[in-house]
Design an enzyme around this catalytic site. Structure first.
Site, PDB file in Angstrom:
ATOM      1  N   TRP A 133       2.792   4.284  -1.197  1.00 43.29           N
ATOM      2  CA  TRP A 133       1.819   3.264  -1.608  1.00 43.29           C
ATOM      3  C   TRP A 133       0.763   3.801  -2.554  1.00 43.29           C
ATOM      4  O   TRP A 133      -0.152   3.079  -2.904  1.00 43.29           O
ATOM      5  CB  TRP A 133       1.199   2.631  -0.367  1.00 43.29           C
ATOM      6  CG  TRP A 133       1.843   1.305  -0.102  1.00 43.29           C
ATOM      7  CD1 TRP A 133       3.119   1.093   0.309  1.00 43.29           C
ATOM      8  CD2 TRP A 133       1.257   0.011  -0.301  1.00 43.29           C
ATOM      9  NE1 TRP A 133       3.366  -0.251   0.396  1.00 43.29           N
ATOM     10  CE2 TRP A 133       2.235  -0.940   0.039  1.00 43.29           C
ATOM     11  CE3 TRP A 133       0.011  -0.430  -0.711  1.00 43.29           C
ATOM     12  CZ2 TRP A 133       2.007  -2.311  -0.041  1.00 43.29           C
ATOM     13  CZ3 TRP A 133      -0.225  -1.797  -0.774  1.00 43.29           C
ATOM     14  CH2 TRP A 133       0.776  -2.716  -0.448  1.00 43.29           C
ATOM     15  N   TYR A 171       8.512   8.106  -2.933  1.00 41.30           N
ATOM     16  CA  TYR A 171       8.126   6.726  -2.592  1.00 41.30           C
ATOM     17  C   TYR A 171       6.791   6.706  -1.874  1.00 41.30           C
ATOM     18  O   TYR A 171       6.474   7.634  -1.134  1.00 41.30           O
ATOM     19  CB  TYR A 171       9.197   6.098  -1.676  1.00 41.30           C
ATOM     20  CG  TYR A 171       8.735   4.806  -1.067  1.00 41.30           C
ATOM     21  CD1 TYR A 171       8.784   3.643  -1.817  1.00 41.30           C
ATOM     22  CD2 TYR A 171       8.192   4.766   0.213  1.00 41.30           C
ATOM     23  CE1 TYR A 171       8.309   2.449  -1.293  1.00 41.30           C
ATOM     24  CE2 TYR A 171       7.715   3.577   0.739  1.00 41.30           C
ATOM     25  CZ  TYR A 171       7.779   2.420  -0.020  1.00 41.30           C
ATOM     26  OH  TYR A 171       7.297   1.244   0.500  1.00 41.30           O
TER      27      TYR A 171
END
Ligand code: PGD
Length: 819
Positions: free
Chosen positions: A153, A151
């Site tokens: 950005w 996970y």
């Protein structure tokens, strides 16, 4: 350490099949030159990023400056940091392998993870190692041995989405044999509770647009939201369209209220009324307002009757009939430290004006975080303004410029993770536990076989032996870093692919250097909500050092796994980008617009779309309000669910069937609170999570070379702390240093240390070691929000602070490990 099976594995075994050159460690950069070419040798290149569209100035093939795009109404001050990130000392230059892993095999001396003892290897060697590990773990442990739920950005761009690319490799190359993750760290609690309450995610959806807010809202409340700070970034390419509207709202002179322990950037920008609430007590304050409304008969019973269900079941709780505790303003004031008179005043103010209750996500990123937005919706329902222009509630005004009117545009597809196309991948759904709620990763590694609850289901944690992380930085983003250090020691193999030597890369066995966004070509929409342009994210410079595109790395691994063609589908970088654009262009006729050919678009660099007048009048839930029968919500009742039968059926003791005040595991002023300060871990004004922490931008905000810690002047005086001092912040979970910034913009007994500061333990690798830079998740709680959502509690932490006496160890995390 489990998995002794591989302990005896030697370097030779791991390198089985490697070419002679690779096995001998000879370095062959020339073989890996990126086929794409930088746009210019001298001149300016228009490109895009999470921070917006900008021009990169290139001289002699070197990137020397940045200039905002003229279509950006409020460029981010972080742009120079982007340029620096490409060349900073924290750049990963070469493939590297942890020495003990290379010499002793997978799982060898896991305690040396994080000590920086790496050996440089060739790309051939590195890719061979990675492929062999994927095969070995998959063969030895079956479909749940590898965690691919990485996970983070990452970077913008429809092709170089490193997480989709990694899962694509695992899907096509290993037939989908990996453990995935669902949800995210931003809205873990809300995105699960809101579908029960409103029938939709809410957090990522268009808000009543800003032009309507400017025109019709009388009282604008930011409840734990700081849009001036956080709208700098977008998930796609930021448009910054909210800023001119915020300016306009300010000029109207209408009332703005910020309910926040911190006098935020937004509070200062609007010169707002600041209500310095005690952290983690928002639900109590909302209940106090609700009680004041109800007892003065100011609530909108007609709205509650027509558009909601379950108020009658919530009411006995509000009045105290069911539990003997009336949730009066006085009761609330004791908990939240907002005076009862102020709570009553707000009830009257909200009720007698068109009020927009705009909330951020920090208030749900905490223990029992599900309750906050549920209670906010309940309060907004009692006010009866949902679906009216400028009234109701909004959960995304602070994120990616939510509320900016949407253009009549075409929307780009992106690279798929290849999952649907994989034969036999059905085991993933059959097995049930092949995907975990994303923030449970540490709990999963520590507790294989343990049952856990999640949104009405009971699942079992799989036994994971290998982690492959791309585009994220869990040693910074995951609450409770010491717990992560411990969990990592149980793993046999960790691969990290990044362009920065993040703390996560330092705790890896194999580190692969990816290109940054600016060393490859891509394409992206501009504006998550406005979608008002499409930008050609053109390559600015040639790949630095030995970095390679994630696409090429995963294509090579897929090839080695016998699925190279399935991975690439015969297309190269520009072939994919062209296909995304041409597929999106097919939407143009149905939207009544014309778009240029791909070649013309690429030559131009950006195309912009019109924002129709109808978009500038959008009011969220206007249709539902107009006709709740024809436009029902997606909830079981079609109405706003103040009481949820589905949640009632789940029978959780940590998330009841209607919103309620639940004591978090720890809080300021809570019973038995062991430490006197709450640690507020809001996002930074000068970073995107941990991105750009390794750049020269840090020098603009660091104090004594560390992450700043905002502390109230009274608290600082009591603790003998002065501006600029190095402080130690500690609790039972961890300890870290920071630089003190004494200010009255933070309420007493709360300190702010922004999330995203890099974890820098001394000495490296030890569980509980002092973090010398200020990675605040050293202190936070790693548990899930509740059995319902299992979101993360990154804002839950109390701690103590003291002036650090003596010689403080200097941060070392911002340079590359030797090797
Ligand atoms: P980033 O710093 O954005 O943080 O957590 P996240 O892990 O997303 O990490 C992205 C990483 O991807 C960086 O290391 C970057 O270098 C790398 N990267 C970028 N582009 C590429 C690429 O093209 N290829 C590869 N291979 N790598 C790339 C953020 C998370 O933190 C989030 S979303 C939230 S909302 C949470 N917020 C908080 C909080 O408010 N408070 C606390 N205490 N904790 C939080 N954690 C969460």
């Amino acid at each position: 350490m489990s998995g002794t099976k591989t302990h005896g594995m030697t370097r030779r075994t791991l390198l089985q099949g490697a070419t002679a050159i690779g096995a001998l460690g000879a370095l062959a950069p020339a073989a890996w030159v990126n086929p794409a070419r930088a746009a210019v040798a001298d001149g300016e290149v228009l490109t895009g990023s999470h921070w917006g569209v900008f021009y990169a100035k290139v001289e002699g093939g070197k990137w020397v400056d940045v200039r905002p795009w003229e279509g950006d109404p409020h460029p981010s001050h972080q742009l120079p940091g982007i340029m620096d990130s490409v060349m900073s000392p924290s750049r990963i230059q070469y493939p590297m392998v942890r020495r003990a892993f290379l010499e002793g095999g997978a799982g060898a001396s896991p305690e040396t993870r994080g000590t920086g003892d790496f050996v440089r290897v060739s790309w051939d060697e590195a890719l061979e190692l990675v492929t062999n590990e994927l095969k070995r773990v998959s063969d030895a442990y079956g479909p749940t041995g590898i965690f691919g739920g990485s996970y983070g950005w990452k970077s913008s761009g429809k092709l170089h989405n490193c997480q989709s690319l990694m899962r694509r490799m695992l899907n096509v190359g290993l037939n989908g044999s990996f453990v995935n993750a669902s949800g995210d760290y931003s809205t873990g609690a809300s995105q699960i509770i809101m579908p029960h309450v409103m029938g939709t995610l809410e957090v990522y959806e268009q808000q009543t647009v800003w032009p309507v807010v400017v025109e019709t809202t009388d009282v604008l409340v930011f409840w734990g939201a700081d849009p001036v700070r956080t709208n700098q970034i977008g998930w796609t390419v930021a448009d910054h369209d909210n800023y001119p509207y915020m300016e306009e709202f300010k000029k109207t002179g209408k009332k703005v209220i910020c309910i926040d322990p911190w006098k935020s950037h937004t509070a200062q920008f609007f010169d707002a009324e600041w209500i310095p609430i005690r952290p983690h007590t928002d639900v109590a304050m909302m209940l106090g307002i609700a009680h004041a409304l109800y007892s003065a008969e100011l609530h909108d019973q007609d709205f509650l009757d027509e558009y909601t269900t379950g108020f009658d079941k919530f009411l006995p709780y509000l009045t105290g009939e069911s539990d003997g505790v009336p949730k009066t303003p006085e009761w609330a004031a004791e908990i939240c430290e907002v005076p009862a008179e102020k709570i009553v005043e707000l009830a009257n103010l909200f009720q007698s004006n068109r009020t927009m209750l705009s909330s951020g996500w920090s208030v749900q990123r905490q223990h029992h975080g599900e309750q906050t937005h549920w209670m906010l919706v309940t309060l907004a329902s009692m006010l009866g303004q949902i679906g009216l222009p400028g009234g109701g509630f909004g959960l995304s005004y602070h994120y990616a410029n939510g509320g900016a009117p949407s253009a009549n545009s075409i929307v780009l597809p992106g690279i798929s993770d290849g999952g649907g196309a994989v034969e036999g991948a059905a085991w993933m759904t059959d097995a049930g536990a092949a995907s975990i709620p994303v923030s449970r990763v540490v709990e999963m590694i520590m507790n294989p076989g343990k049952e856990f609850n999640f949104n009405g289901k009971t699942q079992t944690f799989p036994e994971v032996k290998m982690v492959y992380w791309v585009g994220g930085n869990p040693f910074v983003h995951h609450p409770g870093t010491p717990g992560m250090v411990e969990a990592w020691q149980k793993l046999e193999t960790v691969v990290v692919q990044d362009f920065q030597w993040t703390p996560t890369a330092r705790f890896a066995d194999i580190v692969l250097p990816a290109t940054s966004s600016y060393e490859r070509n891509d394409i992206e929409n501009v504006g998550d909500y406005s979608a008002r342009a499409i930008v050609a994210m053109k390559q600015v410079i040639e790949p630095m050092y030995e970095s390679r595109n994630d696409f090429d790395i995963f294509a090579d691994i897929s090839e080695k796994l016998g699925a190279g063609d399935k991975f690439t589908e015969g297309k190269d970088e520009m072939g994919w980008i062209r296909s995304f654009y041409e597929s999106a262009a097919e939407q143009a006729p149905t939207r009544g617009i014309e778009v240029p050919s791909f070649d013309d678009f690429w030559a131009k660099g950006i195309i912009e779309f019109e924002i129709p007048e109808s978009s500038k009048q959008f009011v969220r839930y206007a249709d539902f309000r107009e006709d709740p029968l024809l436009e029902p919500l997606g909830t079981p009742s079609g109405l706003i669910e103040i009481f949820s039968r589905n949640i009632e059926k789940m029978g959780y003791d940590d998330c009841g069937p209607h919103p309620m005040w639940m004591e978090p595991i720890e809080r300021l002023g809570g019973e038995g609170a062991k430490y006197p300060f709450h640690v507020d871990t809001a996002h930074s004004n000068s970073r995107l999570h941990s991105q750009l922490c390794g750049t020269s931008l840090r020098e603009t905000y660091a104090i004594a070379g560390r992450e700043p810690c905002l502390i109230n002047s009274q608290d600082a005086a009591a603790k003998g702390i002065s501006d600029g001092d190095i402080v130690r912040i500690f609790n039972d979970r961890g300890q870290m240093l920071a630089g003190a910034k004494v200010t009255d913009d933070i309420r007493p007994n709360v300190i702010v240390v922004n999330e995203g500061g890099w974890y820098d333990p001394v000495p490296g690798g030890e569980v509980g070691a002092l973090c010398v830079y200020g990675g605040v998740n050293t202190l936070t709680v790693g548990i899930g929000t509740s059995s319902l959502a299992q979101g993360n509690c990154g804002h839950t932490a109390i701690a103590d602070i003291e002036k650090y006496e003596g010689e403080a160890p200097e941060p070392t995390v911002f340079t590359a490990p030797a090797g």
